[in-house]
Enzyme design. Structure first.
Site, PDB file in Angstrom:
ATOM      1  N   GLU A 118     -39.254  38.376  19.578  1.00  0.00           N
ATOM      2  CA  GLU A 118     -38.228  39.414  19.411  1.00  0.00           C
ATOM      3  C   GLU A 118     -38.794  40.624  18.680  1.00  0.00           C
ATOM      4  O   GLU A 118     -38.413  41.765  18.959  1.00  0.00           O
ATOM      5  CB  GLU A 118     -37.010  38.824  18.683  1.00  0.00           C
ATOM      6  N   GLY A 143     -33.842  30.949  23.219  1.00  0.00           N
ATOM      7  CA  GLY A 143     -32.434  31.330  23.267  1.00  0.00           C
ATOM      8  C   GLY A 143     -31.826  31.229  24.647  1.00  0.00           C
ATOM      9  O   GLY A 143     -30.722  31.713  24.893  1.00  0.00           O
ATOM     10  N   SER A 198     -35.498  26.707  22.534  1.00  0.00           N
ATOM     11  CA  SER A 198     -34.356  25.852  22.884  1.00  0.00           C
ATOM     12  C   SER A 198     -34.563  24.389  22.506  1.00  0.00           C
ATOM     13  O   SER A 198     -34.181  23.481  23.245  1.00  0.00           O
ATOM     14  CB  SER A 198     -34.017  25.987  24.372  1.00  0.00           C
ATOM     15  N   GLU A 202     -44.244  29.496  21.523  1.00  0.00           N
ATOM     16  CA  GLU A 202     -42.860  29.766  21.914  1.00  0.00           C
ATOM     17  C   GLU A 202     -42.834  30.506  23.243  1.00  0.00           C
ATOM     18  O   GLU A 202     -42.892  31.747  23.271  1.00  0.00           O
ATOM     19  CB  GLU A 202     -42.176  30.640  20.852  1.00  0.00           C
ATOM     20  N   ASN A 216     -35.301  29.192  12.280  1.00  0.00           N
ATOM     21  CA  ASN A 216     -35.337  30.658  12.297  1.00  0.00           C
ATOM     22  C   ASN A 216     -33.913  31.134  12.512  1.00  0.00           C
ATOM     23  O   ASN A 216     -33.404  31.092  13.628  1.00  0.00           O
ATOM     24  CB  ASN A 216     -36.254  31.145  13.426  1.00  0.00           C
ATOM     25  N   TRP A 217     -33.286  31.538  11.413  1.00  0.00           N
ATOM     26  CA  TRP A 217     -31.873  31.944  11.508  1.00  0.00           C
ATOM     27  C   TRP A 217     -31.717  33.309  12.172  1.00  0.00           C
ATOM     28  O   TRP A 217     -30.611  33.696  12.515  1.00  0.00           O
ATOM     29  CB  TRP A 217     -31.251  32.007  10.110  1.00  0.00           C
ATOM     30  N   LYS A 218     -32.785  34.052  12.293  1.00  0.00           N
ATOM     31  CA  LYS A 218     -32.732  35.421  12.837  1.00  0.00           C
ATOM     32  C   LYS A 218     -31.703  36.236  12.030  1.00  0.00           C
ATOM     33  O   LYS A 218     -31.559  36.022  10.842  1.00  0.00           O
ATOM     34  CB  LYS A 218     -32.415  35.398  14.334  1.00  0.00           C
ATOM     35  N   HIS A 248     -43.112  36.973  16.144  1.00  0.00           N
ATOM     36  CA  HIS A 248     -42.022  36.433  16.969  1.00  0.00           C
ATOM     37  C   HIS A 248     -41.802  37.349  18.185  1.00  0.00           C
ATOM     38  O   HIS A 248     -41.911  38.569  18.083  1.00  0.00           O
ATOM     39  CB  HIS A 248     -40.732  36.323  16.147  1.00  0.00           C
ATOM     40  N   GLY A 303     -34.457  27.993  16.658  1.00  0.00           N
ATOM     41  CA  GLY A 303     -33.566  29.138  16.469  1.00  0.00           C
ATOM     42  C   GLY A 303     -32.119  28.686  16.403  1.00  0.00           C
ATOM     43  O   GLY A 303     -31.626  28.232  15.373  1.00  0.00           O
ATOM     44  N   GLY A 304     -31.431  28.783  17.542  1.00  0.00           N
ATOM     45  CA  GLY A 304     -29.991  28.523  17.608  1.00  0.00           C
ATOM     46  C   GLY A 304     -29.553  27.242  16.907  1.00  0.00           C
ATOM     47  O   GLY A 304     -28.585  27.244  16.135  1.00  0.00           O
TER      48      GLY A 304
HETATM   49  C1  PEP Z   1     -36.841  31.167  18.094  1.00  0.00           C
HETATM   50  O1  PEP Z   1     -36.212  32.198  18.052  1.00  0.00           O
HETATM   51  O2  PEP Z   1     -37.905  31.062  17.462  1.00  0.00           O
HETATM   52  C2  PEP Z   1     -36.318  30.077  18.911  1.00  0.00           C
HETATM   53  C3  PEP Z   1     -37.103  29.079  19.189  1.00  0.00           C
HETATM   54  O3  PEP Z   1     -35.012  30.176  19.319  1.00  0.00           O
HETATM   55  P1  PEP Z   1     -34.140  29.076  20.101  1.00  0.00           P
HETATM   56  O4  PEP Z   1     -34.410  27.746  19.459  1.00  0.00           O
HETATM   57  O5  PEP Z   1     -32.735  29.504  19.949  1.00  0.00           O
HETATM   58  O6  PEP Z   1     -34.617  29.090  21.522  1.00  0.00           O
END
Ligand code: PEP
Length: 250
Positions: A97, A173, A213, A167, A9-11, A95, A234-235
């Site tokens: 966010e 994040g 994470s 999640e 997930n590049w956001k 999600h 994500g990251g």
């Molecule tokens: C996400 O945004 O779906 C996510 C899991 O982010 P991260 O891996 O950065 O925690």
């Protein structure tokens, strides 16, 4: 089809040029991937990344949102049919966010899921509790309610199209990841919940991803849990080497 997959997930990160380079680097590192690999890219890059993945079996592209209505006067929005016609296979819905910043709740997410499936997309449905809920020990009640509201009304044919991503909000994040035991416990709970409503065949085949994470150094232990079928990342999906290492960990 195998239950396993890794989705990035590049956001709201990467310009189209940077996105192209990132996909190129992942393809170079992974070749034909050992599992389904999905790139959740910004809307403006969907078609280009889809084209870049032509002749690369095992890869697919995901949108990060869509509108619940099929068409109409919704300035700035994109419909499920538009995504499907552009070659998009998956859409990330619910999600945390979007729940936080766009006020999306599970009733709205349910409508989006139904619209996505009707257009031939596979929703990646995100659920998860906030830190205070986890600290109070109420995570199963809260996540159970989210899933019931978002997925409870689906038919067996519809639920087969859904990927669930657990999640925990406190792990997204933050660099803090759920322990493999915490992840397994929730995934087992979710699979049993799906089994109670839709039967064991569907529960045994539904993909349940962990997100929060996920990094190269914790992925193998998380993915080794029997009910953790992969990750929503994500990251770490923004770095080709890290993302490839996470895919290999599966
Ligand atoms: C996400 O945004 O779906 C996510 C899991 O982010 P991260 O891996 O950065 O925690």
């Amino acid at each position: 089809m195998s239950r396993t997959m890794v989705a990035g997930n590049w956001k709201m990160n990467t310009t189209p040029r940077q996105g192209h380079a990132l996909v190129r680097d992942v393809l170079e590192k992974l070749g034909t991937p050992p599992t389904r690999v999905v790139f959740g890219v910004p809307e403006i890059q969907l078609m280009a990344v889809h084209e870049q993945l032509t002749d690369h079996p095992g890869y697919a592209v995901a949108a990060q949102n869509m509108h619940q209505e099929p068409r109409g006067a919704y300035t700035g929005e994109v419909s499920a049919e538009m995504l499907a016609d552009a070659g998009v296979a998956y859409v990330i819905l619910g999600h945390s966010e979007r729940r936080e910043y766009a006020g999306e709740d599970d009733d709205l997410i349910n409508r989006k899921i139904v619209a996505a499936i009707a257009a031939g997309l596979k929703p990646i449905y995100c659920c998860g509790e906030k830190l205070a809920i986890r600290e109070a020990g109420n995570q199963e009640v809260v996540v159970g309610k989210q899933v019931e509201q978002a997925l409870g009304s689906l038919s067996p044919e519809q639920i087969r199209e859904v990927v669930i991503a657990y999640e925990p909000v406190w792990a997204i994040g933050t660099g803090v990841t759920a322990s493999s035991e915490q992840a397994q416990q929730m995934h087992d709970y979710l699979r049993r919940m799906i089994g109670n409503q839709f039967g064991s065949e569907i529960a045994d085949n539904i993909t349940i991803l962990y997100g929060g994470s996920v990094k190269p150094d914790n992925a193998a232990e998380l993915f080794a849990q029997p009910d953790v079928d992969g990750g929503l990342v994500g990251g770490a999906s923004l770095d080709a080497q890290s993302f490839a290492a996470i895919v290999r960990a599966l």
